[in-house]
Design an enzyme around this catalytic site. Structure first.
Site, PDB file in Angstrom:
ATOM      1  N   ASN A  13      -5.148  -3.135   2.414  1.00 46.88           N
ATOM      2  CA  ASN A  13      -5.821  -4.443   2.404  1.00 46.88           C
ATOM      3  C   ASN A  13      -6.438  -4.840   3.742  1.00 46.88           C
ATOM      4  OD1 ASN A  13      -5.268  -5.087  -0.389  1.00 46.88           O
ATOM      5  ND2 ASN A  13      -3.134  -5.231   0.238  1.00 46.88           N
ATOM      6  N   ARG A  66     -10.228 -11.670   3.526  1.00 50.51           N
ATOM      7  CA  ARG A  66      -8.899 -11.838   2.952  1.00 50.51           C
ATOM      8  C   ARG A  66      -8.154 -12.985   3.624  1.00 50.51           C
ATOM      9  NH1 ARG A  66      -4.006  -7.861   4.781  1.00 50.51           N
ATOM     10  NH2 ARG A  66      -2.552  -8.552   3.192  1.00 50.51           N
ATOM     11  N   TYR A  75      -5.364 -14.484   8.367  1.00 47.77           N
ATOM     12  CA  TYR A  75      -5.784 -13.285   9.094  1.00 47.77           C
ATOM     13  C   TYR A  75      -7.075 -13.452   9.902  1.00 47.77           C
ATOM     14  CZ  TYR A  75      -2.219 -11.169   6.140  1.00 47.77           C
ATOM     15  OH  TYR A  75      -1.029 -10.882   5.514  1.00 47.77           O
ATOM     16  N   ASP A 121       9.356   7.971   8.184  1.00 49.49           N
ATOM     17  CA  ASP A 121       9.739   9.364   8.403  1.00 49.49           C
ATOM     18  C   ASP A 121       8.595  10.175   9.011  1.00 49.49           C
ATOM     19  OD1 ASP A 121      12.241   8.830   7.402  1.00 49.49           O
ATOM     20  OD2 ASP A 121      11.978   9.915   5.513  1.00 49.49           O
ATOM     21  N   ARG A 161       8.928 -10.263   4.500  1.00 52.50           N
ATOM     22  CA  ARG A 161       8.146  -9.735   5.624  1.00 52.50           C
ATOM     23  C   ARG A 161       8.983  -9.603   6.897  1.00 52.50           C
ATOM     24  NH1 ARG A 161       2.846 -10.035   3.509  1.00 52.50           N
ATOM     25  NH2 ARG A 161       2.666 -11.796   2.111  1.00 52.50           N
TER      26      ARG A 161
HETATM   27  C1  DQA Z   1       0.294  -7.824   8.188  1.00 53.14           C
HETATM   28  C2  DQA Z   1       1.546  -8.564   7.681  1.00 53.14           C
HETATM   29  C3  DQA Z   1       2.050  -7.930   6.411  1.00 53.14           C
HETATM   30  O1  DQA Z   1       3.210  -8.625   5.954  1.00 53.14           O
HETATM   31  C4  DQA Z   1       1.002  -7.983   5.322  1.00 53.14           C
HETATM   32  O2  DQA Z   1       1.460  -7.341   4.160  1.00 53.14           O
HETATM   33  C5  DQA Z   1      -0.301  -7.439   5.782  1.00 53.14           C
HETATM   34  C6  DQA Z   1      -0.782  -7.740   7.121  1.00 53.14           C
HETATM   35  C7  DQA Z   1      -0.318  -8.520   9.415  1.00 53.14           C
HETATM   36  O3  DQA Z   1      -1.117  -7.867  10.094  1.00 53.14           O
HETATM   37  O4  DQA Z   1      -0.044  -9.686   9.693  1.00 53.14           O
HETATM   38  O5  DQA Z   1      -1.016  -6.789   5.017  1.00 53.14           O
HETATM   39  O6  DQA Z   1       0.684  -6.516   8.576  1.00 53.14           O
END
Ligand code: DQA
Length: 146
Positions: A10, A17, A22, A86, A110
């Site tokens: 994503n 998004r 973000y 891993d 998270r």
């Molecule tokens: C992320 C935080 C993750 O929890 C989320 O699934 C993302 C983006 C971040 O950059 O803040 O896809 O890695």
């Protein structure tokens, strides 16, 4: 010194998004900022984005022989992927985990990272600047441990 940035699922949608979480910068903007900083630091950077866990594992394995370390934003795979953990452990290259958002201020799921324990450190919550901070920290770490 050569560093690979690994962008998980994503993150190709950055800019579109959930911009309140973000921000408005795109993945191309992030990669351009990483290139510019790498040049400033006398390093080189390459990057790879995939929405597929196995493709990220393949990239880590394939890039490892030519890089000194990784900057990793594994997106949601951070919280789920033993395979990526891993792979990073298996190639024995130092890595910094980065997140745009402050994952510790968000949902409980998270808060757990499968990657953090094996990392040099984690940068989370500084917007896309987290990537630049992570790159700088990794380059410093590699120079200090050389
Ligand atoms: C992320 C935080 C993750 O929890 C989320 O699934 C993302 C983006 C971040 O950059 O803040 O896809 O890695």
């Amino acid at each position: 010194m050569r560093i690979a940035a690994v962008h998980g699922p994503n993150l190709n949608l950055l800019g579109l998004r959930e911009p309140d979480v973000y921000g408005r910068q795109t993945l191309d903007d992030v990669n351009a900022a990483l290139s510019a900083l790498a040049a400033e630091l006398g390093a080189e950077v390459e990057w790879h984005q995939s929405n597929h866990e196995g493709a990220l594992v393949d990239f880590v394995q394939q890039a490892a022989p030519r890089v000194d370390g990784f900057v990793v934003n594994a997106g949601a795979y951070t919280h789920t992927s033993i395979a990526l953990r891993d792979a990073l452990a298996g190639v024995a290259r130092p890595y910094v985990e980065v997140h745009i958002s402050n994952v510790f201020a968000r949902e409980r799921f998270r808060h757990r990272s499968y990657l953090a324990a094996g990392s040099v450190g984690v940068v989370s919550g500084f917007g896309v600047n987290s990537y630049r901070l992570g790159l700088r920290a990794l380059v410093d770490y590699l120079r200090e441990s050389a």
